[in-house]
Design an enzyme around this catalytic site. Structure first.
Site, mmCIF file in Angstrom:
data_model
loop_
_atom_site.group_PDB
_atom_site.id
_atom_site.type_symbol
_atom_site.label_atom_id
_atom_site.label_comp_id
_atom_site.label_asym_id
_atom_site.label_seq_id
_atom_site.Cartn_x
_atom_site.Cartn_y
_atom_site.Cartn_z
ATOM 1 N N CYS A 57 0.828 -1.212 0.000
ATOM 2 C CA CYS A 57 0.000 0.000 0.000
ATOM 3 C C CYS A 57 0.863 1.264 0.000
ATOM 4 O O CYS A 57 1.883 1.348 0.679
ATOM 5 C CB CYS A 57 -0.915 -0.003 1.220
ATOM 6 S SG CYS A 57 -2.041 1.400 1.260
ATOM 7 N N CYS A 61 0.588 4.729 6.959
ATOM 8 C CA CYS A 61 -0.028 4.538 8.275
ATOM 9 C C CYS A 61 0.954 3.784 9.195
ATOM 10 O O CYS A 61 1.334 2.647 8.901
ATOM 11 C CB CYS A 61 -1.327 3.755 8.131
ATOM 12 S SG CYS A 61 -2.394 4.443 6.844
ATOM 13 N N CYS A 64 0.576 0.058 10.259
ATOM 14 C CA CYS A 64 0.055 -0.944 9.318
ATOM 15 C C CYS A 64 1.098 -1.876 8.710
ATOM 16 O O CYS A 64 2.069 -1.431 8.099
ATOM 17 C CB CYS A 64 -0.721 -0.246 8.197
ATOM 18 S SG CYS A 64 -1.600 -1.467 7.183
ATOM 19 N N CYS A 101 -16.459 -9.053 5.599
ATOM 20 C CA CYS A 101 -15.793 -7.753 5.411
ATOM 21 C C CYS A 101 -14.549 -7.904 4.556
ATOM 22 O O CYS A 101 -13.608 -8.605 4.941
ATOM 23 C CB CYS A 101 -15.368 -7.183 6.754
ATOM 24 S SG CYS A 101 -16.700 -7.104 7.955
ATOM 25 N N CYS A 132 -19.513 -5.957 3.666
ATOM 26 C CA CYS A 132 -18.777 -4.769 4.104
ATOM 27 C C CYS A 132 -17.473 -4.748 3.319
ATOM 28 O O CYS A 132 -16.924 -5.805 2.994
ATOM 29 C CB CYS A 132 -18.486 -4.856 5.601
ATOM 30 S SG CYS A 132 -17.509 -3.452 6.195
ATOM 31 N N CYS A 192 -19.179 1.982 8.851
ATOM 32 C CA CYS A 192 -18.416 1.291 9.875
ATOM 33 C C CYS A 192 -17.171 2.143 10.072
ATOM 34 O O CYS A 192 -16.336 2.240 9.167
ATOM 35 C CB CYS A 192 -18.066 -0.118 9.399
ATOM 36 S SG CYS A 192 -16.975 -0.977 10.534
ATOM 37 N N ARG A 264 -17.651 -2.641 18.036
ATOM 38 C CA ARG A 264 -16.926 -3.899 17.795
ATOM 39 C C ARG A 264 -15.597 -3.936 18.539
ATOM 40 O O ARG A 264 -14.755 -3.044 18.382
ATOM 41 C CB ARG A 264 -16.673 -4.117 16.296
ATOM 42 C CG ARG A 264 -15.997 -5.476 16.044
ATOM 43 C CD ARG A 264 -15.852 -5.821 14.571
ATOM 44 N NE ARG A 264 -17.124 -5.770 13.906
ATOM 45 C CZ ARG A 264 -17.362 -5.056 12.808
ATOM 46 N NH1 ARG A 264 -16.395 -4.390 12.231
ATOM 47 N NH2 ARG A 264 -18.560 -5.042 12.266
HETATM 48 N N1 SAM Z 1 -6.665 0.621 3.168
HETATM 49 C C1 SAM Z 1 -7.906 0.847 3.741
HETATM 50 C C2 SAM Z 1 -7.930 1.971 4.734
HETATM 51 O O1 SAM Z 1 -6.918 2.267 5.348
HETATM 52 O O2 SAM Z 1 -8.993 2.548 4.940
HETATM 53 C C3 SAM Z 1 -8.507 -0.378 4.384
HETATM 54 C C4 SAM Z 1 -7.692 -1.368 5.157
HETATM 55 S S1 SAM Z 1 -6.983 -0.809 6.698
HETATM 56 C C5 SAM Z 1 -5.922 -2.190 7.069
HETATM 57 C C6 SAM Z 1 -8.314 -0.878 7.861
HETATM 58 C C7 SAM Z 1 -8.055 -0.511 9.304
HETATM 59 O O3 SAM Z 1 -7.357 -1.543 9.973
HETATM 60 C C8 SAM Z 1 -7.226 0.720 9.606
HETATM 61 O O4 SAM Z 1 -7.918 1.888 9.466
HETATM 62 C C9 SAM Z 1 -6.844 0.476 11.067
HETATM 63 O O5 SAM Z 1 -7.794 1.057 11.925
HETATM 64 C C10 SAM Z 1 -6.872 -1.040 11.200
HETATM 65 N N2 SAM Z 1 -5.515 -1.555 11.453
HETATM 66 C C11 SAM Z 1 -4.545 -1.732 10.540
HETATM 67 N N3 SAM Z 1 -3.406 -2.188 11.117
HETATM 68 C C12 SAM Z 1 -3.683 -2.331 12.440
HETATM 69 C C13 SAM Z 1 -2.917 -2.749 13.564
HETATM 70 N N4 SAM Z 1 -1.647 -3.104 13.446
HETATM 71 N N5 SAM Z 1 -3.510 -2.759 14.770
HETATM 72 C C14 SAM Z 1 -4.796 -2.376 14.909
HETATM 73 N N6 SAM Z 1 -5.572 -1.969 13.877
HETATM 74 C C15 SAM Z 1 -5.024 -1.931 12.657
HETATM 75 FE FE1 SF4 Z 2 -2.806 1.204 3.399
HETATM 76 FE FE2 SF4 Z 2 -2.682 0.011 5.762
HETATM 77 FE FE3 SF4 Z 2 -3.021 2.622 5.636
HETATM 78 FE FE4 SF4 Z 2 -5.044 0.990 4.837
HETATM 79 S S1 SF4 Z 2 -4.213 1.190 6.899
HETATM 80 S S2 SF4 Z 2 -4.290 2.823 3.799
HETATM 81 S S3 SF4 Z 2 -3.816 -0.695 3.999
HETATM 82 S S4 SF4 Z 2 -1.214 1.505 4.923
#
Ligand code: SAM
Ligand code: SF4
Ligand code: DTB
Length: 326
Positions: A57, A61, A64, A101, A132, A192, A264
């Site tokens: 990606c 973040c 992530c 989801c 979802c 959500c 949730r």
């Molecule tokens: N890329 C899209 C986005 O960011 O909206 C969708 C997928 S993203 C992985 C969805 C959510 O997963 C993030 O907004 C975050 O809240 C949660 N998430 C991702 N990595 C995480 C982690 N290591 N611990 C807890 N929540 C996590």
């Molecule tokens: Fe990409 Fe992870 Fe951020 Fe979603 S949470 S936008 S998958 S880097």
């Protein structure tokens, strides 16, 4: 139940901070009362996740595992084929999930992806599951197309307070998140939207996140509260673990602020004692991710979750219907 205008209360930050400051028992007693007034307190909704497009990606973040900015060992994969996704959805339904989801590691979907995703969503919906998806930022047209295809919920998290956001993500703004939320609402899908606790945010940041969610034009119908799963290779790998009681407090405050939303208990259960999870359910959590993996990280085994729910006398939502049909 959602959208009951009599229940609307425009909260202030001081009020939310005051809830967090209540003695633990007072806070939980109040949250549980709100929960009972709006939901069957012994029912938990089960959603199963499927990472339909993993890794690589473009966003940064800091939590992530799927960001291309960090070395986390997650291999980037292409968008799954429809048949593979439908097989996973059938398995989720057979195991007792009522919602499926689909997550994609995109900043936003490209046109080609949209076509394929719409076909996948229509297929999952036809199996009789709630649908979802979480695909990143959406334009108005994309939100409309997803709705048309049969998408019930769109997941798009605010993750933290507006003030703290820039410390976690630099490749997009809080306002861009809010804009997508508004497109999703206008397209007629359910929202959500939640966040992550344990990224080094202050208690005020937690209060501000929950306040922003509760004061949206409509509170999200589903509010995922994730506890950070620290991932090696990400900037938050060494983040200090959040205190169990502070995490439970966050669930309780979410329940009080958003009485008719599903709250949730999301990522992070794998590292959470079952007694802590039980207190989260008492505090008003009434939905979980169900299945052995989240998107890339581990989740409790489905068998262990079924056993935990049974020990607590909690029923999976929709299970009575299944029992009658059998
Ligand atoms: N890329 C899209 C986005 O960011 O909206 C969708 C997928 S993203 C992985 C969805 C959510 O997963 C993030 O907004 C975050 O809240 C949660 N998430 C991702 N990595 C995480 C982690 N290591 N611990 C807890 N929540 C996590
Ligand atoms: Fe990409 Fe992870 Fe951020 Fe979603 S949470 S936008 S998958 S880097
Ligand atoms: C949400 O709030 N949590 C889910 C879902 N929405 C998409 C994702 C959690 C991801 C945890 C880390 C992983 O599995 O990669």
């Amino acid at each position: 139940m959602a959208g009951n205008t009599e229940l609307r209360h425009h909260w202030t930050l001081d009020e939310v901070c005051a809830l967090f400051a209540l003695p633990f028992n007072d806070l939980l007693f109040r949250a549980h009362g709100v929960h009972r007034a709006h939901f069957d307190a012994n029912e938990v909704q089960l959603s199963t996740l499927c990472s339909v497009k993993t890794g690589g990606c473009a966003e940064d973040c800091a939590y992530c595992p799927q960001s291309a900015h960090y070395e986390t060992g997650v291999k980037a994969a292409k968008l799954m084929e429809k048949d593979e996704v439908l097989a996973a959805a059938r398995a989720a339904k057979a195991a007792g999930a009522t919602r499926f989801c689909m997550g994609a590691a995109w900043r936003s979907p490209k046109e080609r992806d949209m076509e394929k995703m719409c076909g996948i969503i229509a297929g999952v919906k036809a199996l009789g599951l709630e649908t979802c998806a979480t695909l990143g930022m959406l334009t108005k047209d994309q939100a409309g197309a997803l709705r048309q295809a049969g998408l019930d919920y769109y997941n798009h998290n605010l993750d933290t307070s507006e003030e703290f956001y820039g410390r976690i993500i630099t490749t997009r703004s809080y306002q861009e998140r809010l804009d997508t939320l508004s497109e999703v609402r206008e397209a007629g899908m359910q929202l959500c939207c939640g966040g992550i606790i344990g990224m080094g945010e202050s208690p005020e940041d937690r209060a501000a996140l929950l306040l922003t969610l509760a004061n949206l034009p409509e509170p999200p119908q589903s509010v995922p509260i994730n506890r950070l799963v620290p991932i090696a290779g990400t900037p938050l790998a060494q983040a200090e673990a959040v205190d169990d009681f502070d995490f439970i407090r966050s669930i309780a405050v979410a329940r009080i602020l958003m009485p008719t939303s599903y709250v949730r208990l999301s990522a992070g259960r794998e590292a959470m004692h079952e007694a802590v999870q039980a207190l989260c359910f008492f505090a008003g959590a009434n939905s979980i991710f169900y299945g052995d993996t989240l998107l890339t990280a581990a989740n409790p085994e489905a068998d262990a979750d079924r056993a935990l729910l049974a020990r607590l006398g909690l029923r999976p939502e929709g299970s009575e219907k299944l029992a009658h049909a059998a």
